[in-house]
Structure formats: structure tokens, C-alpha cells
Design a protein around this motif. Structure first.
Motif, short mmCIF file in Angstrom:
data_model
loop_
_atom_site.label_atom_id
_atom_site.label_comp_id
_atom_site.label_asym_id
_atom_site.label_seq_id
_atom_site.Cartn_x
_atom_site.Cartn_y
_atom_site.Cartn_z
N PRO A 86 0.85 -1.21 0.00
CA PRO A 86 0.00 0.00 0.00
C PRO A 86 0.88 1.26 0.00
O PRO A 86 1.03 1.94 1.02
CB PRO A 86 -0.80 -0.14 1.30
N ILE A 87 1.45 1.56 -1.16
CA ILE A 87 2.35 2.71 -1.25
C ILE A 87 1.59 4.00 -0.98
O ILE A 87 2.14 4.94 -0.40
CB ILE A 87 3.01 2.76 -2.63
N HIS A 88 0.33 4.06 -1.36
CA HIS A 88 -0.49 5.25 -1.16
C HIS A 88 -1.71 4.90 -0.31
O HIS A 88 -2.13 3.74 -0.24
CB HIS A 88 -0.95 5.82 -2.51
N GLU A 89 -2.24 5.91 0.30
CA GLU A 89 -3.50 5.75 1.02
C GLU A 89 -4.64 5.61 0.03
O GLU A 89 -4.51 5.93 -1.16
CB GLU A 89 -3.75 6.95 1.93
N ALA A 90 -5.77 5.16 0.55
CA ALA A 90 -6.95 5.04 -0.30
C ALA A 90 -7.53 6.42 -0.56
O ALA A 90 -7.53 7.30 0.32
CB ALA A 90 -8.00 4.14 0.36
N GLY A 91 -8.05 6.61 -1.76
CA GLY A 91 -8.69 7.87 -2.10
C GLY A 91 -10.08 7.95 -1.49
O GLY A 91 -10.65 6.95 -1.04
N HIS A 96 -10.50 9.28 -7.65
CA HIS A 96 -9.14 9.31 -7.12
C HIS A 96 -9.01 8.14 -6.14
O HIS A 96 -9.28 8.28 -4.94
CB HIS A 96 -8.84 10.63 -6.42
N GLN A 97 -8.63 6.98 -6.67
CA GLN A 97 -8.54 5.79 -5.83
C GLN A 97 -7.32 5.81 -4.91
O GLN A 97 -7.31 5.13 -3.90
CB GLN A 97 -8.50 4.54 -6.70
N CYS A 98 -6.31 6.51 -5.28
CA CYS A 98 -5.09 6.57 -4.46
C CYS A 98 -4.95 7.96 -3.87
O CYS A 98 -5.14 8.98 -4.56
CB CYS A 98 -3.86 6.25 -5.32
N GLY A 99 -4.56 7.99 -2.57
CA GLY A 99 -4.36 9.25 -1.90
C GLY A 99 -2.88 9.56 -1.76
O GLY A 99 -2.06 9.21 -2.61
N SER A 144 -10.42 -3.03 -5.24
CA SER A 144 -10.67 -3.00 -6.70
C SER A 144 -9.44 -2.54 -7.47
O SER A 144 -9.10 -3.08 -8.52
CB SER A 144 -11.85 -2.09 -7.00
N TYR A 145 -8.75 -1.56 -6.90
CA TYR A 145 -7.52 -1.09 -7.57
C TYR A 145 -6.44 -2.16 -7.51
O TYR A 145 -5.70 -2.37 -8.46
CB TYR A 145 -7.04 0.19 -6.90
N ALA A 146 -6.35 -2.86 -6.40
CA ALA A 146 -5.36 -3.93 -6.28
C ALA A 146 -5.66 -5.05 -7.25
O ALA A 146 -4.73 -5.68 -7.79
CB ALA A 146 -5.36 -4.45 -4.85
N LEU A 147 -6.92 -5.31 -7.54
CA LEU A 147 -7.26 -6.36 -8.50
C LEU A 147 -6.79 -5.99 -9.89
O LEU A 147 -6.27 -6.84 -10.63
CB LEU A 147 -8.78 -6.58 -8.48
N GLU A 148 -6.91 -4.71 -10.26
CA GLU A 148 -6.43 -4.28 -11.56
C GLU A 148 -4.91 -4.45 -11.66
O GLU A 148 -4.39 -4.90 -12.70
CB GLU A 148 -6.81 -2.83 -11.81
N GLN A 149 -4.21 -4.12 -10.57
CA GLN A 149 -2.76 -4.28 -10.59
C GLN A 149 -2.35 -5.73 -10.66
O GLN A 149 -1.32 -6.07 -11.26
CB GLN A 149 -2.17 -3.64 -9.32
N ASP A 317 -5.99 4.14 8.14
CA ASP A 317 -6.54 5.41 7.67
C ASP A 317 -7.75 5.83 8.49
O ASP A 317 -7.85 6.99 8.91
CB ASP A 317 -6.92 5.28 6.19
N ASN A 318 -8.66 4.92 8.74
CA ASN A 318 -9.84 5.26 9.53
C ASN A 318 -9.49 5.51 10.99
O ASN A 318 -10.16 6.29 11.68
CB ASN A 318 -10.89 4.16 9.41
N LEU A 319 -8.45 4.86 11.47
CA LEU A 319 -8.00 5.13 12.84
C LEU A 319 -7.57 6.59 12.98
O LEU A 319 -7.93 7.27 13.95
CB LEU A 319 -6.84 4.20 13.20
#
Length: 1041
Positions: A86-91, A96-99, A144-149, A317-319
Motif C-alpha cells: 500500500p504505497i499510497h493511502e486510499a482515495g 481518485h482511488q489513491c491518496g 478493486s484497484y489492487a485487483l487491476e494491478q 486510515d480510519n483510525l
């Protein structure tokens, strides 16, 4: 022909529809039937309509022609591993799927893989046959983004065409090597999606941080493994930590998705086993929540005001967003939220500094769970020496730190120094390194088994590729080093090894416990954890719905087993469970826990208690006093006072008094058959002996001084009196033995109350009343006789002592009755009062009856003589004074011999005056008739006859030669006053002559008449008593004082 991998089509040749079982082997075992070929002109030679599962695969691959070029980091090598981080946070939205970039969980873990690859390739110990490369992709923490990768990995395993040609007739091929295994992903929800895709192509996957319990379902995820334990073990550790803190009611927050929901399900199951309840429903949060949602959640959780512990299965992230919202609420004035919640978080929080950075003042005291953490040697040095060039993600991170603008800064170490950032190893870095190493070792064993000593690049394995199903068998149940447990078990899960941490006020995670699945034991420093919560002094930090019910209460449960109302339960009942009270049987009481009924241990009087010592001491003093009185009576038994008291009956009374005192020692002793028998006997015998003697005395006095006729009363001699006394006592004794025969003595346990058992003699209160009933009758009779004889002549003042004794005894027993029967619930008061009452009964008799006699004998001996203070005695004394002027000589000799001036006569003198017949002493003679006539002339006619009768009796007896009775016999049958008169008249010489009355003698005669007139009333009162005294007076054992 080299073709770009982004442009390919599916060529499908199907002879028959595949089943579900063989459909999972698409593109691998049926490459000849399902061919994926990349063509430059993007045209297809043929495309057939596939079955449902094949249609899904075909559609998924067909979409790849629209995928933009992906960012990835590649490391060259003969064997390539895939990497998902998880190089980036979730969007926050779909566009914007990557934060923003994640420095710790993303970059550090990716660098850890690079570090492990370099170490494996450099050391050549784990994989000496070939070099190891990597293809690293970003998941952005979105499934979903990880599935594409992940499709990039799938493209790499496609074959070189297997005879399938493109539109121009050329054979399709690839520019990259196939991925042997995939390292990752981080989040459980991402791993679930990725594992579902990789399984279709039999690509093994090993995660370094996915702990979701769902991933342990091997029928769905057969090619998934992990080096970390599953969440069900973590949930057990969290539940045990909460149980160690004695919390039973907590809030629960979980992410939507596999990690949060499945982890919370595992926690709820573990919590139920440990008696922990969740306040309301599990609060589920998603990535789409806004700040308002978090504010409402925190305020709603605070409203319950019961649960303060918060269990969380929430991603990083939610924490951050939740804790940030809490800080804002407190800053806005919601001070009630400050330090209200105590967090217990899963490994998604772990020991991550990024979660609490800037929020240490709100989160200190938080308890976190993390897999066993170790420092990876050389990792920090490698990171600091690493240059970002050539690694797209590292270049982005370098720019994020603000170091890319400065050309002089070449490495991350220089960059960290410039921006003043202290690099700390992220908790899952060692797990990334272990994952790479365990796969490398498995590959080495695979090559060793297939190629032997043949170089890998010459071995057929390099051409045919690794089979994922076989490869994962190598790294499961295998350890990196000898004498160490396996990293992955046979089911593909990591070994359970957790550490428990607590955040201090400085934002440092302190280790406070550990748990290992090998011994299934949790070691946790509870007091250290409680101290960190900073509660009030002496207050224990608790998170409860209901506190424990006080002793003697049971729980009435409400909605949950952790919430209840306390209902009082009688202390004489037993709580067999927490929801009801059940009364124990008679003789049983609840134990200390109020869970079981146990027999009541019987108690009895103990010698070391005041209840026994006081009556025992009093009885000891009474026994000593009784012995003293007996010794006085024995020593002075021949003195007038002792003789006049009736010695035989006195000894009977003193024996009863002694038994009263002795009885106390049996009453206060522990009941046995012997003590109970003696108690029954002595209780009635002691008092009957006292009152039988008293009633005998009073009855004799009543019969003597109040005769029903002129005849002498019967049974008034000492022997007769003792016989009457023994007869009265025998009634009590016989009744007691009859009672013992029909009701043998023994012991029994009685229960004055539901909580007390008393060992006592087998006799009830009614038995006591029956035993004392006879003595009560004696007491009443004695009291009546004492009252009737209260006015007898004053010389017989013993009746006054008897009366006072009986009055006091009646008052004593009337007071005892209410005390005894009003204290049925306290056997100590009953026994003590009974002992004291019996002892006091003896004491009253001892003091009132015997104390005056002992006092006279010891301290007033001058009173211990015979006196004539009665009316008859005074009369006789007056006549003796008159007769002292006269002398009588039977031989005709006139002489004057005055009488003794002493008006009192000692017993020895009196006895000798009547009993001595020694020569030289004058014999008692009859009084001449003219003297009798002169004495009688001064009396009334009735008194004259009595006096003449009494005086002439002596003459008749002396002159009666036929009877030959001695003077002692005559004395026994004549009153002592008569003897005194006769002795006074006859003492010395006999009266020779009494001149006839003349006028000159009238004054003297007148004086005599005056004296005798004064005593007429006394003589009239006593003339009936004289006949009785005639028989008693001569008896030395029965004189009256």
C-alpha cells in the motif's frame, strides 16, 4: 516478434464446455484449448463464446487493452517475485482511488522487500542456484484497484503462444519473465480479492500482514499463505487482555469488509467465552464516512456512560480520522470525551507511530496488539544508503520529503537528516523480509529436487516454470533456521506469536505482555496497564455494565449477561446460580461464596468465654463458702447456736447448696451423655434438698406453736425430722430416675435460628419445667409456712431468716422465668442465666440462713449461751428471785443459801444440775406442798391448776418406786422452766419452814401478786406450749434459741 503486453486478445478453441472443476485450470493446464496471445494489430484470429467462468476470464482479460501503463518497481533476476504494497493511502472518491503516499506501511515495507532481495542475492545461502528479482506494484489499500494491478502478474504467466499466431501469422511472445509467487498484500480485504484472482492461475501468494480470518478458508483460498497469525488468534488475545483487566462491557468498532467484520466476529466469539459483552451493536465504519459520521459515533458511544473500553478492528486510515475527530470534539468543548475512552486496538494499529503522531495526549494508555516484533538487522542502514533513482515509488517519496530539489542529497539518509526525520523501523518490516526468505528457500529446494546439480538456466525447470501448488508445499511447515518453529503451518497460517503494547504519554509503545500459541498462555502486566490510565488514586479503571452484586444478592439479568439488577437474597439461603436464590435445608447454611449449602458446625459453651467464666467463678466462690460454713458447724457443733439450729437439717441444706454450685460446671461443659445425666439429677436434687429441710423446719415450728389440739404433735424429734426431709427428697430423686429410664439422656443439635446450630442435652424446655415443678411446689410451701410462723415468740427468730430466704428465692425465680424463656434464640444467655439462678438460690439460703449463725459463733461468742427471754422464762426468773430469799432443808435445818445471781445458765451447768448424782451434791427434792400453794395463790384459777399440775408431776415421779425412772427421764418429760424452778427451790438445802401468812406479810404478798400479774398474759399464752417443751427441753440436740 516482440509485442507490448498491453495489447492482446483471447483466442478460444473449445471442443466441449468445461466443468467447474477443470475450469479452474484455465490458461495453465489447458493452454492448448485456451490461448491468450498478444498481437500488434489488436485483431483476433478467432474468438468463440466461452462458458460462464471462461466468459468471466475472457471479459477480465479483454478489458486490459484499456488499462493505462502502471507504476511499478522492477528488480531484474532469473526468478521473479511479485510484490503488492500500500504505497499510497486510499482515495476518498471513485475518481481518485489513491491518496497521499504512506511512508511507513507502504514505502518501508517495499524497501524491506528490496533489502531482502539484495540480501538473498548477495549471501547465496538461501538460493544459491539463481538470482531473485521482483515486480512491485501499489494497491493504494483499495481492493478493486489492487485487483487491476494483479492482472500484471497474470499477464506475466501467460505462455509464449503455444502455436497461436497473430493476424500477420507471427507467434505471440512476452517481454518479461513470469511471476513465480506474489508477496502481499497488506490488507486482508485486498488479499481476499487478489487471492481469488491468483488462484485461477495457480500463482501462490504469501502475505506479510493480512490477518483476516476469512483467508484461512482454504477451499476458497487454496494458494494463499501468510507469515502472520490469523485474526481469530489475535481476537482471543484481545479478549484475554480485557478479561485480565476485569472489563466486561466494551464498545466495538470495525471496518466494513473482510478484515474488520471477520475480525470482530472472532472477537465476539472469544469475548463470549470470557464473559465480555459489547455495548449495543458493532459500530461499522467505511472509507466513505465523513467527519460528521465520526462525530456522531463518538457522541453516541459516550451516551451509555457505562462502557469505556473500545475494541477496534479498524485500518490505519480510519483510525487516524477517528482519533483526529475525537481531538477536535474535545477542543470544541466536549470535555466529557477527554480521557473517557480506553482503546484496545488490533494489529492495524499495532505499534505504528503514524497513527498517534500529534495525538499522544488523547491516545496515551491505549492497548494495542501486534505480532511478535523484532528488529531487522541492517535494514535501517540499507534504507539510509538507498538512492531513489530507478525506483518510481522511492522517487515519489523522495519528492514527498522535499529532498528532490536538492541535487547534493543523493540518499535517503541525507534526506532524513535534512528534514530532521528519525527513521524507525515499521513493525511489519521483519515479516516482509521473512516472506521473501521463506519463498527463496522454497524455490531453492524446488530447484534442488528438479535440477540437482544442473545449473538452473540449463534445467528444464527454467523453461517449464514453477508449479504453484508444488512450490507452496515447500514453504509450509518449514522454518528458516534450525531449532526454530515453522513460519507457516500446514494450513498456510502463521504461528501465533503476539506482543501486547501500551502507549505512554510520550507516544512510545511499552511492551506489557505477550502470548504464544505454543503454550497458549497470556502474560500481561495488569497493574502497569491500570496505572497508565491515570485514574483517581485508589480507583480501578473499569469498563462495566453492572458491578458485582453485594454478598447475599443475586442477579436479575436484563438484555445481556453483563447487565443485571441486584436482588437481595436472605443470608440463610444459598445461591446455586447467579439468577436465583434457593433456601438451604434445616441445619445447612451457604458457604462463603453463597453457592453451596454446607452443614452448620454445632457450637456449645466454651470455657474461655465470659458466658462460662462468670458463673464458674461464682460457683467456685460458693463452694468455698459452703465448705467454710460446714467446717464452722463441725467445729462448734455443741454450742447453743449450732445446736438450736437443728444440725441434721442444716447439713442437709448445705449439701443441697453445694450441689447447686457444682451443677454450674456441668451446665457450662460440652454436652455429653454423662454431663447430661448429672445435670438432670443434680438440678432437681440440689434444690429439693434445700427446700425439703426448710419446709421440715417451718412445718415443725408451725405445728409446735399453732397446735390443733392439746395433744403433743408427732414426729418432731430430730430423727423424725431427718426422715421427713429424706422422704421429701426421695420423691424428687425417684421422679428423676424414672425420667432417665423412659427418656435416656443424650445429646442433640438444635437450631435456634436458620444460621446457628447448638449442641445441647436431649431435653427441651418442657423437661426443664417438669424437673423444676416439684421444687417450685416446695418453694411455695416453704414460703407459705414461713409466712405463717412469722409471729412465733421472739426466741425462735430462725423463722424470720427462713422467711427472708424464701421471699428472696421467689423473687429470684420469678425474675429468671422471663429471662430464660425470652432468650430462646441465644443458648449462652439461657445457660448462663440458669447457672446464675441456681447458684443464687443456694447463695440466698447460705447467706440468709447460715450467715447470722456463723457470725455469732465467730464474732459474738458471748451470745452463744442459753437465755430465757421468752414469757415463760421471764416468769420463772421472777419466781426464782422470790424463792432465792427462802431456803428449805428436809432434815429440819434452817439456813439461808442465796441463789446464784447469774440469770443465765450454761449448758454444762444446767446439764450437771439435773444429771449429776455424785456424792456430796444435794439431790433434787420435791417442792413442799405449802410452797406450791403459795406460788399458786398469786395466779388465776386456771393458771393455778396448770402450775400445781406441773410441779406435782415431779413429786409423783420421784416417789414412784414402781416406775424407777431416773431424773433424766423426768427432765425429758418436763419443760425446762419447770426444771429450773425445781432446781432453784431445791438447790442447797431444803426449805425447812414457811411461816403462815400474816398481816405483816401482806406487803410482800402484794408485791408477789403484782409480779405474777404481769406475767399472767405470757403464761396464758404459753400454757399449751409447755407440755410440748416438756419433751423437747431435755434433748440437747433440739433446743431453741
Amino acid at each position: 516478434m516482440i509485442v507490448d503486453s498491453r495489447h492482446f486478445y483471447i483466442f478460444h478453441e473449445i471442443q466441449e464446455p468445461p466443468t467447474f472443476q477443470n475450469s479452474r485450470h484455465l490458461a495453465s493446464t489447458q493452454k492448448s484449448k485456451n490461448r491468450v496471445v498478444a498481437c500488434p494489430d489488436m485483431t483476433c484470429v478467432s474468438l468463440h463464446t466461452p462458458p460462464p467462468l471462461q466468459r468471466y476470464l475472457a471479459l477480465l482479460l479483454a478489458l486490459l487493452h484499456t488499462v493505462c501503463p502502471v507504476k511499478q518497481v522492477t528488480v531484474p533476476g532469473q526468478i521473479v517475485l511479485g510484490g503488492l504494497f500500500p504505497i499510497h493511502e486510499a482515495g476518498r472518491n471513485a475518481s481518485h482511488q489513491c491518496g497521499k503516499i504512506k511512508a511507513d506501511q507502504g514505502v518501508q515495507r517495499m524497501v524491506a522487500m528490496l533489502f531482502a532481495l539484495e540480501k538473498v542475492n548477495r549471501d547465496r545461502q538461501l538460493l544459491p542456484q539463481a538470482s531473485l528479482g521482483a515486480q512491485i506494484l501499489d494497491t493504494c489499500s483499495v481492493d478493486s484497484y489492487a485487483l487491476e494491478q494483479t492482472l500484471e502478474f497474470i499477464k506475466s504467466v501467460m505462455s509464449n503462444g503455444d502455436g497461436v499466431t497473430c493476424a500477420d501469422g507471427s507467434t505471440g511472445s512476452y517481454t518479461r519473465q513470469p511471476v513465480v509467487a506474489v508477496v502481499g498484500a497488506a490488507g486482508s480485504q485486498v488479499s481476499v480479492m487478489v487471492a481469488s484472482m491468483l488462484q485461477l492461475f495457480k500463482i501462490p501468494q504469501v502475505s506479510y500482514s493480512s490477518t483476516g480470518a476469512e483467508l484461512s478458508e482454504k477451499p476458497r483460498f487454496a494458494f494463499f499463505s501468510r507469515v502472520v497469525p490469523p485474526d481469530n488468534l489475535q481476537a482471543q488475545v484481545m479478549a484475554r487482555v480485557i478479561g485480565a483487566l476485569e472489563w466486561t462491557y466494551v464498545h466495538a468498532i470495525a471496518d466494513t469488509g473482510s478484515y474488520g467484520e471477520r475480525g470482530m466476529d472472532s472477537f465476539r466469539a472469544a469475548a463470549a467465552e470470557n464473559g465480555i459483552c459489547i455495548d449495543g451493536d458493532v459500530q461499522k465504519i467505511s472509507r466513505r464516512w465523513t467527519e460528521k459520521n465520526f462525530r456522531d459515533l463518538l457522541i453516541r458511544m459516550h451516551r451509555t456512560r457505562k462502557a469505556r473500553g473500545v475494541v477496534m478492528f479498524v485500518d490505519e486510515d480510519n483510525l487516524k480520522r477517528l482519533l483526529k475527530t475525537l481531538d477536535v470534539l474535545v477542543a470544541e468543548g466536549h470535555t466529557e470525551l477527554d480521557r473517557h475512552f480506553w482503546f484496545v486496538a488490533s494489529d492495524s494499529w499495532g505499534i505504528k507511530q503514524s497513527v498517534v503522531r500529534g495525538l499522544e495526549h488523547r491516545t496515551y494508555g491505549a492497548i494495542t496488539i501486534a505480532p511478535m516484533v523484532r528488529e531487522e538487522t541492517g535494514y535501517l542502514e540499507y534504507f539510509r544508503s538507498l538512492s531513489p533513482k530507478g525506483f518510481v515509488f522511492l522517487e515519489e517519496f523522495f519528492e514527498y520529503l522535499g529532498c528532490s530539489a536538492t541535487e547534493e542529497i543523493k540518499t535517503f539518509g541525507d534526506c532524513f537528516d535534512m528534514v530532521n526525520v528519525t527513521l524507525k523501523q515499521e513493525s511489519y518490516v521483519p515479516f516482509v523480509v521473512d516472506t521473501v526468505k521463506i519463498i527463496a528457500k522454497a524455490i531453492s529446494m524446488y530447484i534442488q529436487d528438479d535440477c540437482g546439480k544442473t545449473p538452473f538456466h540449463k534445467c528444464n525447470l527454467a523453461q517449464s516454470g514453477f508449479r504453484g501448488e508444488r512450490l507452496q508445499k515447500y514453504y509450509r511447515n518449514m522454518s528458516l533456521n534450525k531449532n526454530e518453529p515453522a513460519l507457516i503451518d500446514a494450513n498456510g497460517d502463521g504461528i501465533g506469536r503476539y506482543d501486547v503494547f501500551q502507549l505512554d504519554m510520550n507516544g512510545v509503545y511499552q511492551k506489557v505482555g505477550k502470548w504464544r500459541s505454543t503454550d497458549d498462555f497470556l502474560s500481561v502486566e495488569v497493574e502497569k496497564i491500570r496505572h497508565a490510565f491515570k485514574t483517581a488514586p485508589g480507583e480501578k479503571p473499569m469498563s462495566l455494565c453492572s458491578t458485582d452484586c453485594p454478598r447475599g444478592h443475586y442477579r436479575a439479568y436484563q438484555d445481556q449477561t453483563c447487565c443485571w439488577a441486584c436482588i437481595p437474597c436472605d443470608t440463610s439461603t444459598s445461591i446455586h446460580n447467579e439468577t436465583s436464590c434457593e433456601e438451604c435445608a434445616i441445619g445447612m447454611v451457604p458457604d462463603r461464596t453463597l453457592h453451596f449449602c454446607v452443614p452448620i458446625p454445632p457450637v456449645s459453651m466454651q470455657w474461655d468465654t465470659t458466658w462460662s467464666l462468670i458463673p464458674a467463678a461464682f460457683s467456685t466462690l460458693g463452694i468455698a463458702s459452703t465448705i467454710f460454713v460446714v467446717s464452722v458447724f463441725l467445729k462448734f457443733s455443741n454450742t447453743p447456736v449450732i445446736m438450736a439450729s437443728g444440725r441434721e437439717l442444716c447439713y442437709c441444706m448445705m449439701s443441697g447448696i453445694g450441689m447447686c454450685y457444682v451443677l454450674t460446671f456441668f451446665l457450662v461443659s460440652q454436652p455429653t451423655v454423662i454431663t447430661c445425666s448429672l445435670t438432670r439429677i443434680l438440678m432437681g436434687l440440689s434444690m429439693s434438698a434445700i427446700y425439703a429441710a426448710i419446709i421440715t423446719k417451718t412445718n415443725r415450728l408451725a405445728r409446735v406453736f399453732k397446735p390443733d389440739s392439746a395433744q403433743r404433735p408427732r414426729f418432731i424429734t430430730p430423727k423424725a425430722q431427718v426422715g421427713i426431709c429424706m422422704a421429701i427428697v426421695s420423691v424428687q430423686l425417684i421422679g428423676t430416675f424414672v425420667w432417665l429410664f423412659f427418656d435416656p439422656p443424650g445429646t442433640m443439635v438444635v437450631f435456634p435460628s436458620r444460621t446457628e446450630a447448638v449442641l445441647t442435652c436431649k431435653a427441651t424446655t418442657s423437661h426443664l419445667l417438669i424437673s423444676l415443678l416439684y421444687n417450685i411446689l416446695l418453694i411455695v410451701a416453704c414460703t407459705v409456712y414461713a409466712f405463717k410462723t412469722r409471729k412465733i415468740p421472739e426466741n425462735f427468730n430462725e423463722t424470720r431468716h427462713i422467711g427472708f430466704t424464701m421471699y428472696s428465692t421467689c423473687i429470684l425465680w420469678l425474675a429468671f422465668g422471663p429471662i430464660y424463656f425470652a432468650t430462646q434464640s441465644d443458648f449462652r444467655i439461657q445457660i448462663t442465666s440458669l447457672c446464675m439462678c441456681i447458684s443464687l438460690s443456694g447463695t440466698v439460703a447460705l447467706i440468709c440462713f447460715f450467715a447470722p449463725k456463723v457470725y455469732i459463733v465467730l464474732f459474738q461468742p458471748y451470745k452463744n449461751v442459753r437465755t430465757r427471754q421468752s414469757a415463760v422464762g421471764r416468769l420463772v426468773n421472777q419466781q426464782m428471785r422470790f424463792m432465792s430469799q427462802l431456803t428449805y432443808n428436809p432434815d429440819g435445818c434452817n439456813s439461808y443459801q442465796p441463789m446464784s445471781s447469774n440469770q443465765s445458765y450454761k449448758p454444762s451447768t444446767e446439764e450437771s444440775s439435773h444429771t449429776s448424782n455424785a456424792p456430796g451434791q444435794p439431790q433434787t427434792r420435791a417442792i413442799p406442798p405449802h410452797v406450791i400453794e403459795q406460788l399458786a395463790a398469786s395466779l388465776p384459777i386456771s393458771d393455778k391448776n396448770d402450775l400445781v399440775k406441773k410441779l406435782s408431776l415431779q413429786d409423783k415421779l420421784l416417789n414412784n418406786n414402781n416406775n424407777n425412772e431416773s431424773s433424766e427421764e423426768i427432765r425429758r418429760r418436763r419443760p425446762s422452766s419447770v426444771h429450773t424452778v425445781g432446781a432453784a427451790v431445791a438447790n442447797g438445802s431444803s426449805i425447812a419452814h414457811i411461816p403462815p401468812r400474816s398481816h405483816t406479810d401482806e406487803p410482800k404478798s402484794s408485791m408477789i401478786r403484782q409480779d405474777t400479774t404481769k406475767s399472767r398474759a405470757s403464761i396464758a399464752e404459753s400454757h399449751q406450749v409447755d407440755l410440748i417443751l416438756e419433751e423437747i427441753a431435755a434433748d440437747t440436740h433440739s433446743t431453741f434459741l
